[in-house]
Design a protein around this motif. Structure first.
Motif, PDB file in Angstrom:
ATOM      1  N   GLY A 135       0.793  -1.223   0.000  1.00  0.00           N
ATOM      2  CA  GLY A 135       0.000   0.000   0.000  1.00  0.00           C
ATOM      3  C   GLY A 135       0.822   1.269   0.000  1.00  0.00           C
ATOM      4  O   GLY A 135       0.263   2.370  -0.006  1.00  0.00           O
ATOM      5  N   ALA A 148      -4.314   3.870   0.118  1.00  0.00           N
ATOM      6  CA  ALA A 148      -5.316   4.315   1.085  1.00  0.00           C
ATOM      7  C   ALA A 148      -6.290   5.301   0.449  1.00  0.00           C
ATOM      8  O   ALA A 148      -7.499   5.251   0.708  1.00  0.00           O
ATOM      9  CB  ALA A 148      -4.625   4.955   2.296  1.00  0.00           C
ATOM     10  N   SER A 149      -5.796   6.180  -0.397  1.00  0.00           N
ATOM     11  CA  SER A 149      -6.676   7.137  -1.079  1.00  0.00           C
ATOM     12  C   SER A 149      -7.617   6.422  -2.035  1.00  0.00           C
ATOM     13  O   SER A 149      -8.800   6.772  -2.151  1.00  0.00           O
ATOM     14  CB  SER A 149      -5.834   8.166  -1.840  1.00  0.00           C
ATOM     15  OG  SER A 149      -5.052   8.942  -0.960  1.00  0.00           O
ATOM     16  N   GLU A 152     -10.287   4.635  -0.019  1.00  0.00           N
ATOM     17  CA  GLU A 152     -11.245   5.634   0.469  1.00  0.00           C
ATOM     18  C   GLU A 152     -12.250   5.991  -0.617  1.00  0.00           C
ATOM     19  O   GLU A 152     -13.464   6.075  -0.360  1.00  0.00           O
ATOM     20  CB  GLU A 152     -10.485   6.881   0.918  1.00  0.00           C
ATOM     21  CG  GLU A 152     -11.363   8.013   1.419  1.00  0.00           C
ATOM     22  CD  GLU A 152     -10.550   9.250   1.750  1.00  0.00           C
ATOM     23  OE1 GLU A 152     -11.060  10.360   1.507  1.00  0.00           O
ATOM     24  OE2 GLU A 152      -9.417   9.117   2.240  1.00  0.00           O
TER      25      GLU A 152
END
Length: 207
Positions: A135, A148-149, A152
């Protein structure tokens, strides 16, 4: 060039860029300046890729292979309907320091678009992301190229998302060792063992 040399070269390009789109344009221009092989490097890379694929035919299920146009910096998603041979698509999507030729176009690694390109699964109910780099991203956080973006964004769109990162048994492939062929055996065996351990949890998620 060694893995460490690649990191130094690409880090310089990344540091000079104003944003992700600018980085892709600069990376493409830098790669084009390096290419003095008259296509020989691309042919060698194609042979390497072809030797490692279990099949040279596109699978029936939908598969997207992401690359970046080295001349424009624009990302492209290649699939079985793109008119591009599978071997060429894989070679283009994994070409890092030298542009890979398909016809009159030149392509670079799809990781310059986004680290995992997981956001291309937007709209699907369940998304399973296998991230060999855990990641992580070498790009500035403000560019939102990290996993992570993307997770999201997927969850905001209604997708249920699971991520899988290599554990200690598979080794760390984020640094320059990722380009060292001697790491493959550990990664393969470690990944196989990890997959067996995760099978039940992921079956429950996926089925």
């Amino acid at each position: 060039m060694s893995g460490a040399g690649y990191l130094a070269w690409s880090d310089e390009v990344i540091a000079s860029a104003a944003d992700a789109a600018d980085m892709r344009r600069r990376m493409g221009a830098a790669a084009l300046r390096r290419d003095a092989s008259d296509g020989a490097a691309g042919a060698r890379w194609r042979d390497v890729v072809a030797s490692r694929l279990p099949s040279t035919e596109w699978p029936q299920q939908r598969v997207l292979l992401v690359a970046v146009d080295a001349r424009t910096g624009e990302p492209v998603a290649l699939d079985r309907d793109s008119g591009v041979d599978l071997v060429d698509a894989v070679a283009a999507s994994t070409s890092a320091m030298l542009p890979y030729p398909i016809g009159d176009r030149r392509y670079l690694n799809g990781g310059y678009r986004r680290s995992e390109n997981a956001d291309l699964a937007a709209g699907y109910g369940r998304v399973l992301v296998l991230s060999p780099f855990g990641g992580r991203s070498r790009m500035p956080a403000a560019w939102r190229m990290d996993l992570a973006s993307q997770v999201e964004e997927l969850r905001a769109g209604g997708s249920e998302v699971e991520t899988v990162f290599p554990d200690a048994g598979a080794g760390d492939v984020f640094d320059a060792n990722a380009l060292d062929p001697s790491t493959r055996l550990q990664a393969a065996r470690g990944g196989h063992d990890q997959g067996r351990r995760l099978a039940e949890r992921l079956r429950t998620f996926w089925v």
